[in-house]
Scaffold this motif. Structure first.
Motif, PDB file in Angstrom:
ATOM      1  N   VAL A  41     -13.328 -17.066  15.866  1.00  0.00           N
ATOM      2  CA  VAL A  41     -11.915 -17.057  16.261  1.00  0.00           C
ATOM      3  C   VAL A  41     -11.517 -18.445  16.725  1.00  0.00           C
ATOM      4  O   VAL A  41     -12.351 -19.241  17.146  1.00  0.00           O
ATOM      5  CB  VAL A  41     -11.628 -16.038  17.394  1.00  0.00           C
ATOM      6  N   GLY A  76      -8.269 -15.240  13.510  1.00  0.00           N
ATOM      7  CA  GLY A  76      -9.662 -14.999  13.218  1.00  0.00           C
ATOM      8  C   GLY A  76      -9.999 -15.674  11.902  1.00  0.00           C
ATOM      9  O   GLY A  76      -9.117 -15.940  11.081  1.00  0.00           O
ATOM     10  N   ASP A  89     -13.499  -9.402  17.512  1.00  0.00           N
ATOM     11  CA  ASP A  89     -12.783  -9.763  18.726  1.00  0.00           C
ATOM     12  C   ASP A  89     -11.763  -8.655  18.956  1.00  0.00           C
ATOM     13  O   ASP A  89     -11.189  -8.137  17.992  1.00  0.00           O
ATOM     14  CB  ASP A  89     -12.093 -11.113  18.519  1.00  0.00           C
ATOM     15  N   GLU A  90     -11.542  -8.273  20.199  1.00  0.00           N
ATOM     16  CA  GLU A  90     -10.676  -7.119  20.482  1.00  0.00           C
ATOM     17  C   GLU A  90      -9.269  -7.256  19.896  1.00  0.00           C
ATOM     18  O   GLU A  90      -8.635  -6.268  19.572  1.00  0.00           O
ATOM     19  CB  GLU A  90     -10.587  -6.877  21.986  1.00  0.00           C
TER      20      GLU A  90
END
Length: 151
Positions: free
Chosen positions: A31, A36, A75-76
């Motif tokens: 990221v 991303g 990644d959230e």
């Protein structure tokens, strides 16, 4: 500010043999501040020989097809959720911008010949405040400088 983390393998290729199974591309995610990034590599036919202590190549490895999904960026911000966030995917080498998709949607990328690679930028679709008179909102995805690799 913390240092940039290293690239990590995507979950879908973590336990696959990307150098010998004839179907898996090695994919690595990372990221930056906004987006991303997923890099895909066809390393089929190349492997480390413990006996010779060097890389060896097998003859005529076949191309592999790359499947990309925003959720591969672990990644959230890129995971499926109730908000229904949408993402645009940009293919660096092909120069293709793919239409907005959900985190769980899968994009079937182009086949990569042996030794080829592609970098996919996964950009969240952002939205401005809604215009009270027209009811419209402006949406966009920040892809960055498309003539440069994403970093």
């Amino acid at each position: 500010k913390s240092p940039k983390p290293p690239g990590r393998p995507t979950a879908d290729c973590l336990f696959e043999d990307a150098s010998r199974d004839k179907i898996t591309a090695l994919k690595v995610w990372n990221v930056n501040e906004v987006n991303g990034v997923v890099a895909a590599f066809n390393v089929q036919g190349s492997t480390w020989s413990r006996r010779l202590r060097r890389f060896i190549r097998f003859p005529s490895p076949k191309p592999v097809r790359v499947a990309i999904a925003p959720r591969l960026v672990a990644d959230e911000r890129f995971q499926p959720g109730p908000s229904g966030r949408r993402f645009v995917v940009y293919s660096f080498r092909a120069g293709d911008v793919h239409p907005p998709m959900r985190a769980e949607d899968v994009l079937q990328g182009k086949a990569l010949a042996s030794g080829e690679w592609e970098i996919y930028t996964v950009a969240p679709v952002l939205s401005s405040a809604i215009d009270n008179q027209s009811g419209d909102a402006v949406t966009w995805a920040a892809l960055g400088a498309t003539d440069m690799m994403n970093g």
